[in-house]
Design an enzyme around this catalytic site. Structure first.
Site, PDB file in Angstrom:
ATOM      1  N   ASN A  13      77.770 -15.753 102.162  1.00 43.80           N
ATOM      2  CA  ASN A  13      76.897 -17.727 101.094  1.00 43.80           C
ATOM      3  C   ASN A  13      76.111 -17.749 101.768  1.00 43.80           C
ATOM      4  O   ASN A  13      76.485 -18.553 102.873  1.00 43.80           O
ATOM      5  CB  ASN A  13      78.008 -17.593 100.778  1.00 43.80           C
ATOM      6  CG  ASN A  13      77.985 -18.402  99.067  1.00 43.80           C
ATOM      7  OD1 ASN A  13      76.982 -19.730  99.805  1.00 43.80           O
ATOM      8  ND2 ASN A  13      78.019 -18.246  97.903  1.00 43.80           N
ATOM      9  N   GLU A  54      76.229 -11.816  98.224  1.00 43.24           N
ATOM     10  CA  GLU A  54      75.856 -10.705  97.204  1.00 43.24           C
ATOM     11  C   GLU A  54      74.712 -10.401  97.403  1.00 43.24           C
ATOM     12  O   GLU A  54      73.691  -9.361  97.890  1.00 43.24           O
ATOM     13  CB  GLU A  54      76.603 -10.490  95.418  1.00 43.24           C
ATOM     14  CG  GLU A  54      77.615  -9.910  95.555  1.00 43.24           C
ATOM     15  CD  GLU A  54      78.965 -11.170  96.023  1.00 43.24           C
ATOM     16  OE1 GLU A  54      80.016 -11.594  95.101  1.00 43.24           O
ATOM     17  OE2 GLU A  54      77.918 -12.359  95.758  1.00 43.24           O
TER      18      GLU A  54
END
Length: 151
Positions: free
Chosen positions: A43, A56
């Site tokens: 992140n 992701e």
């Protein structure tokens, strides 16, 4: 969950820890094909000021263009939000290993409804790192999930 899954989730955890140490949200991700890492990310919302730089998404960006994703397993330390779950479905990833969902339930059912095999590891290290972050920086956590637990 297989030994290789634990190993690769451990690499995703290392990415989450890296984000935490950079002052960001501790979510890490790894993409693997046949047990070999092809991409990793974490992140970067806080670090880059980018609202869609979830772990992701960073992993997808790092992987670059792939011809296909149906042979990819995605490892993520936290249950994916709807944006990340939608990306997983959009690109046809067929298997996701999730570190934990206690701190954020995410969209495991959505993934399963769209044909994705989801393995929930229920990993204590992933849980504890996220719990620590939420306690230390609740405002960043609230910003990351837009004040909602249902996304």
């Amino acid at each position: 969950m297989e030994a290789k899954d634990k190993e690769l989730l451990g690499i995703a955890y290392d990415e989450a820890l890296r984000s935490y140490e950079e002052g960001g949200v501790p979510v890490g991700a790894v993409m693997a094909v046949d047990g070999e890492v092809i991409s990793r990310g974490h992140n970067r919302r806080v670090q880059d000021g980018d609202p869609i730089a979830h772990g992701e998404m960073d992993c997808f960006r790092t992987a670059g263009r792939l011809r296909r994703y149906d042979n990819v397993t995605l490892y993520t330390t936290l249950s994916p939000c709807m944006m990340c779950a939608g990306t997983i479905v959009q690109f046809g990833v067929k298997r996701v290993v999730v570190g934990e969902r206690d701190n954020f339930p995410g969209n495991i059912e959505f993934l399963r409804e769209h044909g994705v095999e989801v393995v929930l590891a229920d990993d204590e290290a992933c849980k504890q790192l996220m719990e620590k972050f939420i306690a230390e920086k609740p405002e960043f956590w609230d910003e990351d999930i837009a004040g909602r637990e249902d996304v």
